[in-house]
Design an enzyme around this catalytic site. Structure first.
Site, PDB file in Angstrom:
ATOM      1  CE  LYS A  57      -1.660   1.580   4.053  1.00  0.00           C
ATOM      2  NZ  LYS A  57      -1.409   3.008   4.370  1.00  0.00           N
ATOM      3  CG  ASN A  58       2.350   2.650   3.483  1.00  0.00           C
ATOM      4  OD1 ASN A  58       1.184   2.944   3.219  1.00  0.00           O
ATOM      5  ND2 ASN A  58       2.760   2.410   4.707  1.00  0.00           N
ATOM      6  CB  CYS A  60      -5.023  10.182  11.719  1.00  0.00           C
ATOM      7  SG  CYS A  60      -3.333   9.624  11.862  1.00  0.00           S
ATOM      8  NE  ARG A  79       0.803  10.632  10.247  1.00  0.00           N
ATOM      9  CZ  ARG A  79       0.262   9.602   9.606  1.00  0.00           C
ATOM     10  NH1 ARG A  79      -0.848   9.087  10.041  1.00  0.00           N
ATOM     11  NH2 ARG A  79       0.817   9.134   8.514  1.00  0.00           N
ATOM     12  CG  ASP A 122       3.359   1.534   9.443  1.00  0.00           C
ATOM     13  OD1 ASP A 122       3.580   1.763   8.238  1.00  0.00           O
ATOM     14  OD2 ASP A 122       3.081   2.424  10.266  1.00  0.00           O
ATOM     15  NE  ARG A 143      -7.034   4.154   5.640  1.00  0.00           N
ATOM     16  CZ  ARG A 143      -6.080   4.737   6.394  1.00  0.00           C
ATOM     17  NH1 ARG A 143      -6.223   4.820   7.689  1.00  0.00           N
ATOM     18  NH2 ARG A 143      -5.002   5.245   5.840  1.00  0.00           N
TER      19      ARG A 143
HETATM   20  C1  EPZ Z   1       4.312   6.968   6.082  1.00  0.00           C
HETATM   21  O1  EPZ Z   1       3.543   8.025   6.610  1.00  0.00           O
HETATM   22  C2  EPZ Z   1       3.380   5.760   6.045  1.00  0.00           C
HETATM   23  N1  EPZ Z   1       2.208   6.059   5.198  1.00  0.00           N
HETATM   24  C3  EPZ Z   1       2.913   5.426   7.470  1.00  0.00           C
HETATM   25  O2  EPZ Z   1       2.134   4.229   7.379  1.00  0.00           O
HETATM   26  C4  EPZ Z   1       4.144   5.138   8.331  1.00  0.00           C
HETATM   27  O3  EPZ Z   1       3.733   4.883   9.656  1.00  0.00           O
HETATM   28  C5  EPZ Z   1       5.059   6.377   8.306  1.00  0.00           C
HETATM   29  O4  EPZ Z   1       5.428   6.676   6.930  1.00  0.00           O
HETATM   30  C6  EPZ Z   1       6.338   6.153   9.097  1.00  0.00           C
HETATM   31  O5  EPZ Z   1       7.021   5.043   8.585  1.00  0.00           O
HETATM   32  C7  EPZ Z   1       2.342   6.008   3.858  1.00  0.00           C
HETATM   33  O6  EPZ Z   1       3.412   5.771   3.332  1.00  0.00           O
HETATM   34  C8  EPZ Z   1       1.091   6.260   3.062  1.00  0.00           C
HETATM   35  P1  EPZ Z   1       6.344  10.365   8.123  1.00  0.00           P
HETATM   36  P2  EPZ Z   1       4.144   9.547   6.567  1.00  0.00           P
HETATM   37  O7  EPZ Z   1       6.257  11.661   7.397  1.00  0.00           O
HETATM   38  O8  EPZ Z   1       5.045   9.712   5.424  1.00  0.00           O
HETATM   39  C9  EPZ Z   1       6.902  13.551  11.531  1.00  0.00           C
HETATM   40  C10 EPZ Z   1       0.272   2.838   7.731  1.00  0.00           C
HETATM   41  O9  EPZ Z   1      -0.211   2.341   8.759  1.00  0.00           O
HETATM   42  N2  EPZ Z   1       6.763  14.544  10.463  1.00  0.00           N
HETATM   43  O10 EPZ Z   1       7.457   9.444   7.780  1.00  0.00           O
HETATM   44  O11 EPZ Z   1       2.970  10.475   6.700  1.00  0.00           O
HETATM   45  C11 EPZ Z   1       5.606  12.791  11.781  1.00  0.00           C
HETATM   46  O12 EPZ Z   1       4.763  13.515  12.671  1.00  0.00           O
HETATM   47  C12 EPZ Z   1       0.747   4.288   7.767  1.00  0.00           C
HETATM   48  O13 EPZ Z   1       0.402   2.262   6.634  1.00  0.00           O
HETATM   49  C13 EPZ Z   1       7.021  15.874  10.755  1.00  0.00           C
HETATM   50  O14 EPZ Z   1       7.345  16.223  11.882  1.00  0.00           O
HETATM   51  O15 EPZ Z   1       4.965   9.582   7.914  1.00  0.00           O
HETATM   52  C14 EPZ Z   1       6.115  11.511  12.391  1.00  0.00           C
HETATM   53  O16 EPZ Z   1       6.385  11.736  13.761  1.00  0.00           O
HETATM   54  C15 EPZ Z   1       0.521   4.949   9.116  1.00  0.00           C
HETATM   55  N3  EPZ Z   1       6.889  16.800   9.750  1.00  0.00           N
HETATM   56  C16 EPZ Z   1       7.436  11.268  11.657  1.00  0.00           C
HETATM   57  O17 EPZ Z   1       7.813  12.530  11.112  1.00  0.00           O
HETATM   58  C17 EPZ Z   1       6.538  16.429   8.470  1.00  0.00           C
HETATM   59  O18 EPZ Z   1       6.458  17.317   7.588  1.00  0.00           O
HETATM   60  C18 EPZ Z   1       7.349  10.246  10.521  1.00  0.00           C
HETATM   61  O19 EPZ Z   1       6.303  10.649   9.690  1.00  0.00           O
HETATM   62  C19 EPZ Z   1       6.277  15.065   8.199  1.00  0.00           C
HETATM   63  C20 EPZ Z   1       6.410  14.145   9.202  1.00  0.00           C
END
Ligand code: EPZ
Length: 420
Positions: A22-23, A115, A120, A306, A398
Site C-alpha cells: 500500500k505504501n 489522525c 501528522r 507500522d 484500508r
Molecule cells: C508513512 O507516513 C506511512 N504512510 C505510514 O504508514 C508510516 O507509519 C510512516 O510513513 C512512518 O514510517 C504512507 O506511506 C502512506 P512520516 P508519513 O512523514 O510519510 C513527523 C500505515 O499504517 N513529520 O514518515 O505520513 C511525523 O509527525 C501508515 O500504513 C514531521 O514532523 O509519515 C512523524 O512523527 C501509518 N513533519 C514522523 O515525522 C513532516 O512534515 C514520521 O512521519 C512530516 C512528518
C-alpha cells in the site's frame, strides 16, 4: 459497518500470497501525474486507500482504471486543485503536492488532518517545496503552492522523529522536473521510497541514492509513461508472520521480501520463533515457549512503527516483562485499551508500553481505531479463547486485501459480518 467474528485457538497453517505494498503504490500513483503519457502499475493491492487515491487523481482530471491488481493512469489534462473533502480523508494523498507543483507549477491541496496516531504535521513537505523555489501558503485549509520555476537545491529533510517518508516522496517527485541537481539529505530510506525512485527512473527521471539518507535528483525536461510492478507489502507480511507465531502455527508467506524485514525477523528470532526463507517464500513457525524482548520503533531499517501494535500482541504471550517504545508517532497506543479488554496485562509509561506475560486472552467485543491497531486486534482474536468481535474493520480494509479470506485459507475461523 463491517466486523470480524473470530473464534480463537487455531494454529495457522499453510501458504499465503503477500499483496503489493500500500505504501509503495500510493506515491507511485501520484507520480503518474508527472507525465501526459499512460502509466501502468502492476501488483497493486485492492484496497480502499488505493481506490481513494484513484478518486483523488480523477478529481484532478486524470483517467484512472483499476482492473484487479493492475492500475492504468493517464494524466494528460489535469488541474491543480486537490479536492478538500477527498484529500482531507486520506493523509497519503498529500503526495500529490510534489507532482502537481512540478507539472503545473501550481498546486492547491487540502491540509491533511491529523489522525488517531498523531498530529501528522507536513512542515517538512512545505520546507522541501519552498527550498525548490515555490511560494507556499496555507489558506482556508489548503496548501497553496506556486512557482515560476523549480530549481535544484540541497535540502535537509530530517524532523524531530527523523526522516519523513511521504515528505521525501514529495521532494523527490518535485525535483524530477526542477532545473539542475537536487540533493535530499536525511531522506527516508524505506523500500517504498526505493520503489518510487525505480518507477520515476523508468519514467525517465535521473535519481540516485534512493534507499540511502542522501538522494540526488538531476532534473529533466519531461517524463514519459512507464510500466511497473509494486514491491510486496512488508507490513502485511510482518502482520501475518506475527499471527503465525502467536497461534504457534507454521505459515509460508509467498512473495515476501525478507531483505525488507530484517528488524522484524530479528525480533521474532530473538523471541524464539523459527524463521526460514527460500525461493518459495518466508516460512515462520511458532514455538511453545516465547522469550520476552524489548522493541523500539525507528525509521527504516529499524523496527517499523507500522508493526508495533501487532508485535505488542505477540509479546503478551511471552513469559516475563517486555517493553515496547514508540518513537515515531506521539499516540500510537490506541490498541492497548482494547487489548486490556481481552485480558492483556499492559501498562503505559510515557512512550512505552510495559507488557507482562504470558496473558491468557479471552474473546470479547473490541473496537478498531486505526489501520494497524485493528490488525493487532485481529491477531489477538486469533489467540484469545472463545469469540472476539472486531468492530469497524473498514480501518483494516484500508491496508489489508481480503485479510479474512487469507486467514481462513490458513485455517482460522474468521467471518466478516456485514451488519453488527
Ligand atoms: C508513512 O507516513 C506511512 N504512510 C505510514 O504508514 C508510516 O507509519 C510512516 O510513513 C512512518 O514510517 C504512507 O506511506 C502512506 P512520516 P508519513 O512523514 O510519510 C513527523 C500505515 O499504517 N513529520 O514518515 O505520513 C511525523 O509527525 C501508515 O500504513 C514531521 O514532523 O509519515 C512523524 O512523527 C501509518 N513533519 C514522523 O515525522 C513532516 O512534515 C514520521 O512521519 C512530516 C512528518
Amino acid at each position: 459497518m463491517h466486523s470480524f467474528l473470530i473464534k480463537g485457538g487455531t494454529p495457522l497453517h499453510g501458504e499465503v500470497e503477500i499483496s503489493g505494498a500500500k505504501n509503495a503504490v500510493l506515491p507511485i500513483m501520484a507520480a503518474a501525474l508527472l507525465t501526459r503519457d499512460e502509466c501502468v502499475i502492476h501488483n497493486a493491492p485492492v484496497l480502499s486507500d488505493v481506490s481513494f487515491m484513484g478518486r483523488v487523481l480523477t478529481s484532478l482530471g486524470a483517467k484512472v482504471r483499476q482492473r484487479g491488481h493492475t492500475i492504468t493512469i493517464q494524466a494528460d489534462r489535469i488541474n491543480g486543485h486537490g479536492d478538500y473533502e477527498l484529500v482531507r480523508k486520506m493523509r497519503g494523498s498529500i503526495c500529490i503536492l510534489g507532482p502537481l507543483l512540478a507539472r503545473l507549477k501550481h498546486a492547491e491541496v487540502s491540509f491533511p488532518g491529523g489522525c488517531v496516531i498523531g498530529a501528522r504535521p507536513i512542515d517538512l513537505h512545505l520546507k522541501a517545496m519552498r527550498a525548490l523555489g515555490a511560494n507556499v501558503k496555507v489558506e482556508a485549509g489548503y496548501v497553496v503552492a506556486k512557482a515560476r520555476r523549480l530549481e535544484g537545491v540541497r535540502m535537509f529533510l530530517g524532523g524531530k522523529a527523523g526522516p519523513t517518508v511521504l515528505g521525501t516522496a514529495n521532494a523527490m517527485m518535485a525535483a524530477t522536473l526542477a532545473e539542475g541537481v537536487t540533493v535530499i539529505e536525511s531522506a527516508a530510506c524505506e523500500p517504498e521510497i526505493v520503489d518510487l525512485a525505480n518507477f520515476l527512473n523508468a519514467m525517465g527521471a535521473r535519481i540516485e541514492g534512493a534507499g540511502s539518507p542522501t538522494i540526488t535528483i538531476t532534473g529533466v525536461k519531461e517524463l514519459h509513461g512507464a510500466e511497473h510492478a509494486v514491491i510486496p507489502d512488508r507490513i502485511e507480511a510482518a502482520t501475518l508472520a506475527i499471527a503465525a507465531a502467536a497461534t504457534r502455527g507454521e505459515v509460508t508467506l509467498k512473495g515476501a521480501r525478507p531483505d525488507h524485514m530484517h528488524a522484524v525477523l530479528d525480533k521474532l528470532v530473538t523471541m524464539g520463533v523459527k524463521v526460514d526463507w527460500d525461493a518459495n517464500g518466508l516460512t515462520v513457525k511458532g514455538v511453545r515457549d516465547l522469550q520476552p524482548t524489548d522493541v523500539t520503533t525507528q525509521p527504516y531499517a529499524g523496527f517499523p512503527t507500522d508493526v508495533q501494535a501487532q508485535m505488542t500482541v505477540l509479546l503478551t504471550q511471552a513469559p516475563g516483562v517486555s517493553i515496547v517504545t514508540e518513537r515515531i508517532f506521539e499516540s500510537r497506543f490506541m490498541h492497548i485499551g482494547e487489548l486490556l479488554r481481552l485480558g492483556a496485562d499492559i501498562t503505559l509509561e510515557g512512550p512505552s508500553a510495559v507488557i507482562k506475560g504470558p496473558a491468557r486472552l479471552s474473546g470479547a467485543a473490541v473496537m478498531a481505531s486505526d489501520l494497524r491497531a485493528s490488525a493487532a486486534l485481529v491477531v489477538a482474536g486469533l489467540i484469545a479463547r472463545g469469540e472476539t468481535l472486531v468492530k469497524r474493520v473498514y480501518h483494516l480494509d484500508r491496508g489489508y486485501e481480503k485479510l479474512e479470506v487469507k486467514l481462513r485459507r490458513l485455517g482460522a475461523s474468521v467471518q466478516r459480518l456485514k451488519r453488527s
